[in-house]
Scaffold this motif. Sequence first.
Motif, PDB file in Angstrom:
ATOM      1  N   PRO A  46       0.838  -1.356  -0.053  1.00 57.62           N
ATOM      2  CA  PRO A  46      -0.083   0.177  -0.142  1.00 57.62           C
ATOM      3  C   PRO A  46       0.729   1.211  -0.053  1.00 57.62           C
ATOM      4  CG  PRO A  46      -0.859  -1.448   1.722  1.00 57.62           C
ATOM      5  CD  PRO A  46       0.643  -1.959   1.113  1.00 57.62           C
ATOM      6  N   GLU A  47       0.279   2.252  -0.480  1.00 55.98           N
ATOM      7  CA  GLU A  47       0.811   3.594  -0.575  1.00 55.98           C
ATOM      8  C   GLU A  47       1.638   4.042   0.843  1.00 55.98           C
ATOM      9  OE1 GLU A  47      -1.253   6.585  -2.526  1.00 55.98           O
ATOM     10  OE2 GLU A  47      -1.787   5.447  -4.262  1.00 55.98           O
ATOM     11  N   ARG A  48       0.909   3.810   2.068  1.00 58.06           N
ATOM     12  CA  ARG A  48       1.768   4.193   3.106  1.00 58.06           C
ATOM     13  C   ARG A  48       1.846   3.030   3.895  1.00 58.06           C
ATOM     14  NH1 ARG A  48      -2.092   4.050   7.355  1.00 58.06           N
ATOM     15  NH2 ARG A  48      -4.364   4.120   6.858  1.00 58.06           N
ATOM     16  N   SER A  49       2.685   2.944   4.924  1.00 60.20           N
ATOM     17  CA  SER A  49       3.251   1.847   5.983  1.00 60.20           C
ATOM     18  C   SER A  49       1.919   1.673   6.745  1.00 60.20           C
ATOM     19  CB  SER A  49       4.391   2.047   6.550  1.00 60.20           C
ATOM     20  OG  SER A  49       4.629   1.305   7.708  1.00 60.20           O
TER      21      SER A  49
ATOM     22  N   THR B 162       2.633   1.428   9.913  1.00 61.24           N
ATOM     23  CA  THR B 162       2.908   2.056  11.157  1.00 61.24           C
ATOM     24  C   THR B 162       2.855   3.464  11.038  1.00 61.24           C
ATOM     25  OG1 THR B 162       5.165   2.046  10.506  1.00 61.24           O
ATOM     26  CG2 THR B 162       4.633   0.269  11.605  1.00 61.24           C
ATOM     27  N   ASP B 163       2.359   3.958   9.779  1.00 56.86           N
ATOM     28  CA  ASP B 163       2.274   5.582   9.364  1.00 56.86           C
ATOM     29  C   ASP B 163       0.834   5.716   9.635  1.00 56.86           C
ATOM     30  OD1 ASP B 163       2.299   7.901   8.740  1.00 56.86           O
ATOM     31  OD2 ASP B 163       2.738   7.699   6.534  1.00 56.86           O
ATOM     32  N   THR B 164       0.226   5.944  10.864  1.00 59.16           N
ATOM     33  CA  THR B 164      -1.314   6.081  11.100  1.00 59.16           C
ATOM     34  C   THR B 164      -1.578   7.345  11.410  1.00 59.16           C
ATOM     35  OG1 THR B 164      -0.808   5.391  13.301  1.00 59.16           O
ATOM     36  CG2 THR B 164      -1.412   3.645  11.509  1.00 59.16           C
TER      37      THR B 164
ATOM     38  N   HIS C 125      -5.732   4.921  15.665  1.00 59.31           N
ATOM     39  CA  HIS C 125      -4.616   4.147  14.997  1.00 59.31           C
ATOM     40  C   HIS C 125      -4.532   2.690  14.488  1.00 59.31           C
ATOM     41  CE1 HIS C 125      -2.463   7.932  15.501  1.00 59.31           C
ATOM     42  NE2 HIS C 125      -2.904   8.210  16.728  1.00 59.31           N
ATOM     43  N   LEU C 126      -5.240   2.170  15.321  1.00 56.57           N
ATOM     44  CA  LEU C 126      -5.892   0.600  14.900  1.00 56.57           C
ATOM     45  C   LEU C 126      -6.529   0.579  13.620  1.00 56.57           C
ATOM     46  CD1 LEU C 126      -6.887  -0.944  18.488  1.00 56.57           C
ATOM     47  CD2 LEU C 126      -4.966  -1.656  17.003  1.00 56.57           C
ATOM     48  N   LEU C 127      -7.370   1.426  13.309  1.00 51.64           N
ATOM     49  CA  LEU C 127      -8.254   1.165  12.197  1.00 51.64           C
ATOM     50  C   LEU C 127      -7.475   1.651  10.931  1.00 51.64           C
ATOM     51  CD1 LEU C 127     -11.742   2.747  13.513  1.00 51.64           C
ATOM     52  CD2 LEU C 127     -11.308   0.494  13.072  1.00 51.64           C
ATOM     53  N   ARG C 128      -6.765   2.830  11.238  1.00 55.39           N
ATOM     54  CA  ARG C 128      -5.997   3.060   9.980  1.00 55.39           C
ATOM     55  C   ARG C 128      -4.891   2.273   9.771  1.00 55.39           C
ATOM     56  NH1 ARG C 128      -5.928   7.499   7.462  1.00 55.39           N
ATOM     57  NH2 ARG C 128      -3.434   7.772   7.687  1.00 55.39           N
ATOM     58  N   ARG C 129      -4.280   1.352  10.653  1.00 61.01           N
ATOM     59  CA  ARG C 129      -3.167   0.354  10.797  1.00 61.01           C
ATOM     60  C   ARG C 129      -3.964  -0.747   9.954  1.00 61.01           C
ATOM     61  NH1 ARG C 129      -2.406  -4.476  13.156  1.00 61.01           N
ATOM     62  NH2 ARG C 129      -0.322  -5.234  13.387  1.00 61.01           N
TER      63      ARG C 129
ATOM     64  N   ALA D 104      -6.471  -1.041   8.038  1.00 60.65           N
ATOM     65  CA  ALA D 104      -6.719  -0.779   6.465  1.00 60.65           C
ATOM     66  C   ALA D 104      -5.669  -1.084   5.471  1.00 60.65           C
ATOM     67  CB  ALA D 104      -7.321   0.436   6.340  1.00 60.65           C
ATOM     68  N   VAL D 105      -4.210  -0.895   5.807  1.00 60.71           N
ATOM     69  CA  VAL D 105      -3.287  -1.129   5.044  1.00 60.71           C
ATOM     70  C   VAL D 105      -2.233  -2.336   5.558  1.00 60.71           C
ATOM     71  CG1 VAL D 105      -3.481   1.337   4.116  1.00 60.71           C
ATOM     72  CG2 VAL D 105      -1.802   0.723   6.315  1.00 60.71           C
ATOM     73  N   ALA D 106      -2.632  -3.133   6.686  1.00 60.67           N
ATOM     74  CA  ALA D 106      -1.669  -4.070   6.960  1.00 60.67           C
ATOM     75  C   ALA D 106      -1.630  -5.139   5.993  1.00 60.67           C
ATOM     76  CB  ALA D 106      -2.076  -4.508   8.380  1.00 60.67           C
ATOM     77  N   ARG D 107      -0.562  -5.611   5.991  1.00 59.67           N
ATOM     78  CA  ARG D 107      -0.233  -6.819   4.965  1.00 59.67           C
ATOM     79  C   ARG D 107       0.737  -7.777   5.773  1.00 59.67           C
ATOM     80  NH1 ARG D 107      -3.712  -4.591   3.193  1.00 59.67           N
ATOM     81  NH2 ARG D 107      -4.273  -3.782   1.288  1.00 59.67           N
ATOM     82  N   PRO D 108       0.719  -9.098   5.791  1.00 62.50           N
ATOM     83  CA  PRO D 108      -0.602  -9.842   4.985  1.00 62.50           C
ATOM     84  C   PRO D 108      -1.869  -9.420   5.641  1.00 62.50           C
ATOM     85  CG  PRO D 108       0.501 -11.383   6.284  1.00 62.50           C
ATOM     86  CD  PRO D 108       1.302 -10.233   6.338  1.00 62.50           C
ATOM     87  N   ARG D 109      -3.038  -9.514   5.121  1.00 60.31           N
ATOM     88  CA  ARG D 109      -4.229  -9.269   5.665  1.00 60.31           C
ATOM     89  C   ARG D 109      -4.780 -10.367   6.719  1.00 60.31           C
ATOM     90  NH1 ARG D 109      -9.022  -8.515   2.788  1.00 60.31           N
ATOM     91  NH2 ARG D 109      -8.377 -10.487   1.173  1.00 60.31           N
TER      92      ARG D 109
END
Length: 649
Positions: free
Chosen positions: A418-421, A423-425, A636-640, A642-647
């Motif tokens: 994803p475009e952002r990490s 951890t970048d929430t 911050h949990l929700l924003r993490r 959304a882009v955390a991989r693996p899902r």
Amino acid sequence: MAHRRIRGKDTLTLRRILGVLRDTYCRNTGIEYMHLQSPEERDWFQEEIEHPYSKPNREEQFRILGRLNAAEAFETFLQTKFVGQKRFSLEGGESLIPLLDTMLSEAADEGLDEVAIGMAHRGRLNVLTNIAGKTYAQVFREFEGREAGTGSGDVKYHLGTRGEFTSDRGNSTRVYLAANPSHLEAVNPVLEGVVRAQQDRLNQGSDSLSSFSVMPLLIHGDAAFANQGVVAETLNMSQLRGYRTGGTVHVVVNNQIGFTTAPSAARSMTYSTDMAKAIQAPIFHVNADDPESVARVAQLAFRYRQRFNKDVVIDLVCYRRRGHNEGDDPSMTQPKMYNLVEAKRTTRRLYTEALVGRGDITQEEADQALQDYRQRLERVFTETHAAQTQPVTTVESGERSTSPDLAPTASQEETDTPERSSTDTAISEDQLAHIGEVHTNIPEGFTAHQKLKALLERRAKMAREGGIDWGFAEIAAFGSLLMEGTEVRLSGQDSRRGTFVQRHAVFHDRDTGDEWYPVKNLTEDQARFFIYDSLLSEYAALGFEYGYSVENPNALVLWEAQFGDFVNGGQIIIDEFISSAEQKWGQRSSLVMLLPHGYEGQGPDHSSGRPERFLQLCAEDNMTVVMPSSGANYFHLLRRQAVARPRRP
């Protein structure tokens, strides 16, 4: 009798009228449609079915016979090659294959994008090979234990696939067969969620004829359809705004027995399909030993779904030639039934004899059909030998299998980076202020509820000055994701307002009832925001959102319990899909389960999200269990997520 034209004629003799009615209602098909409250639908049925009998043309007859040949050849081979192994055969219900063949041919010729199938274990291997395009070699590798995959794996009659189906006219449609557990009917809401996600992604508009261009098709057993509560829950979803998929075709493979239990001990209703009357669904009952009638019913069911975008049910009345599994002897508990079954000729043989007896085909053509049947067997033997001599495929630990033979992955590619990490929430102060500000941009002419005006002003103030509460922390997370291009879907009981009067994602005009969604008005190019009050269900509602999350890998999908304690109503979905699907089938989901509760004295059923049960299910990083202590944690949990991989859920 109401006056209607029959075959373009205003008048007919009583003898002809009786003949038409006997052809329609007194052959091998019974149709229940007079319980439908819509006069338009009842009239449609009468126009479609009240005609003199006409048999299929030769091409259609040979297509049906060929499908029966394929179905029986496959089962006969498995019985002789893998004696005593469990496969949950389709023997006695082989007409399911020409039924599905007809249904998918109609779908392909109509231009549907995909047909998504959910089914239990009986006949699954036959459907995988003869409908969904899985090769014989792949199936036999699994019988031989030579097909390795990800995780701990699962039995061969639980696996799914993704393939393509081509009609006689040369038109194609994709086929999705969902992986499923042993828990009967659990796959139903999951498949509906998968289909809704596909339809939302296609985004063809609710008024478009192609809005519902992905068709769900659920195959049930008679005992399970009548008795599993998730069936009623899923049926009840069918016309709800947050869950509708344009009509599901339900096929009940009615072998008139459930394991060893007779219908007289298994249901109080007359027919196993009576549950469907609750949602005004028409029901076709058809004799599976008449494959031409089966094919005709499949055509009618498809046309009804396309015309009215509603559920329709086919009751395929057949029998089970063997026991519940191939190592079982059903004559121990149903001796009279199995005396009859043992004396019955197969559907393929009965149909061949009928075609010759009616003069529709010659004996030479029948012999050629039999030769085709034998050639299929020979080809199966050859493919099996080739499969047994090829090396075993393996997937190294940490790799993801690209094979579709475990469970189909999402048809949309998952964004690996994803475009952002994750951890970048954080978000900027300007973004936060903008999300707050839209709550004061009340549409002209909109009368906000007096009690909520202060909330709207407070959110704008919180966004500028701090002191953010839990409700706005969540709204800010959603809003920032939408501005980044990440879709958000949330459903649950009373979720638009929130159990604790905290969310207020939707505001209602005090005078007109019109709705206003502040976070749908952030930017012109923002992602879509879906939020729905769910039906009063945990099992089906949770299963639906799990399926939606599987199919839409780049969205944040959330399900909320009314109180966290009520989550155990969906325990089967948690055990069989959310906690284990990646290990069993390589299937990934990033579903968020929200389990709110308080300590305000409402007793033990309102004071815990039962976290100990989730901790017990945790293994090999299969999910994250969190108890946030502040709105900031939650944001911050929700924003993490959304882009955390693996899902992971």
